[in-house]
Write an enzyme that holds these catalytic residues in place. Structure first.
Site, PDB file in Angstrom:
ATOM      1  N   HIS A  90      46.392  19.180  53.591  1.00 28.68           N
ATOM      2  CA  HIS A  90      47.038  20.372  54.147  1.00 28.68           C
ATOM      3  C   HIS A  90      45.937  21.390  54.449  1.00 28.68           C
ATOM      4  CE1 HIS A  90      46.352  21.902  50.133  1.00 28.68           C
ATOM      5  NE2 HIS A  90      47.061  20.903  49.623  1.00 28.68           N
ATOM      6  N   HIS A 133      43.057  21.913  51.956  1.00 27.89           N
ATOM      7  CA  HIS A 133      41.952  20.945  52.012  1.00 27.89           C
ATOM      8  C   HIS A 133      41.065  21.211  53.234  1.00 27.89           C
ATOM      9  CE1 HIS A 133      45.075  18.312  49.927  1.00 27.89           C
ATOM     10  NE2 HIS A 133      44.059  18.240  49.086  1.00 27.89           N
TER      11      HIS A 133
END
Ligand code: PAF
Length: 282
Positions: free
Chosen positions: A34, A37
């Site tokens: 997501h 990250h």
């Protein structure tokens, strides 16, 4: 961009990168990526010559009744996202090769893994430090980037790097949140619509604690009680822990002072969510 599965390929690649005097910035992940990250990846891109991301759902950091089997996996989408973000290599080892036959060597940070998530997830941090140290020894990164959402993990990894003299720098990125404040997490995908609405209360509770402190409250029991009362009013939330700890030692504190972390873990339905807020209190 190359997706690498074999440990030997990554080892020789790392050797080659080093021989060219280039630095490696490494982002370890368990996939189901997501924006949180991808923010780590953006930092890696800025500081390193070569960016390597690992995607590995590490079985040994999950307890027997935890979500290893159902942990979200979506390699093709992850590869697409990372390619767009300019990652050079993705390392996706197979469990069988990574741990090999008769694996029996673990890395364990003792004291600071007793608190917070370590108390509710016995063996979890031993699994994390073991996989991360093994990844470090395969890749030999110059920088490794972790997110502050896993606040205890950051402290544990830094301690391991210091104690075992890993020759690299740990970079910590701030928590990336949804518009309403919910910390981004791969596990948010487990939440139903109703659970998703409830989940944001963890952040709201921590914010409530933070504002009490900013308004002068220095007794940590009073602050954590206020957060717990707020969360207990919400039907469908079960508190795992709410603690105010020293940000470096992770020890619970009574008198709020210096660098502290308000940390919490709750269950919304079957999903366990964590979050934290850091403050400097003079
Ligand atoms: O934070 C995570 O996703 C994991 O704990 C890590 C660091 C990738 C180790 O498996």
């Amino acid at each position: 961009m190359e997706v690498i599965q074999k440990i030997s390929r990554l080892k020789s690649l790392s050797k080659k990168i080093k021989s060219l005097n280039k630095t490696i910035a490494f982002v370890p992940t368990m996939g189901a990526l997501h924006e949180g990250h991808l923010n780590l990846v953006d930092i890696a891109r800025k500081i390193g010559d070569v960016v390597i991301v690992s995607i590995f759902v590490n079985p040994i950091q999950f307890g027997p009744n935890e979500d290893f089997e159902k942990y979200p996996r979506n390699l093709s989408k992850d590869v697409e996202l990372l390619t767009k973000r300019g990652v050079d290599y993705i390392f996706t080892p197979e469990v069988n090769e990574f741990y090999g036959e008769n694996f029996q060597t673990y890395v364990e940070v003792k004291e600071i893994t007793k608190y917070l998530c370590g108390a509710s997830r016995p063996g979890h941090f031993r699994g994390v430090t073991t996989v991360v140290s093994k990844l470090f020894s395969i890749l030999k990164p110059d920088f490794a980037i972790f997110g502050q959402k896993d606040g205890q993990q950051v402290v544990v990894i830094k301690k391991m790097v210091k104690d075992l003299l890993f020759p690299l720098k740990i970079i910590v990125s701030p928590i990336i949140r949804e518009n309403d404040g919910l910390a981004m997490s791969s596990r948010n995908s487990y939440l139903s619509k109703e659970e998703r609405e409830l989940a944001v209360n963890l952040y709201k509770g921590l914010e409530l604690g933070s504002s009490l402190i900013l308004n002068g409250e220095r007794n940590s029991s009073k602050v954590s009680e206020a957060i717990k009362n707020f969360l207990n009013e919400k039907n469908g939330i079960k508190i795992d822990y709410i603690e105010i700890v020293d940000k470096k030692t992770l020890k619970p504190i009574e008198n709020i002072k210096d660098e502290i972390m308000i940390a919490g873990a709750i269950y919304v339905g079957k999903t366990r969510l964590i979050d934290n807020i850091s403050l400097y209190v003079s």
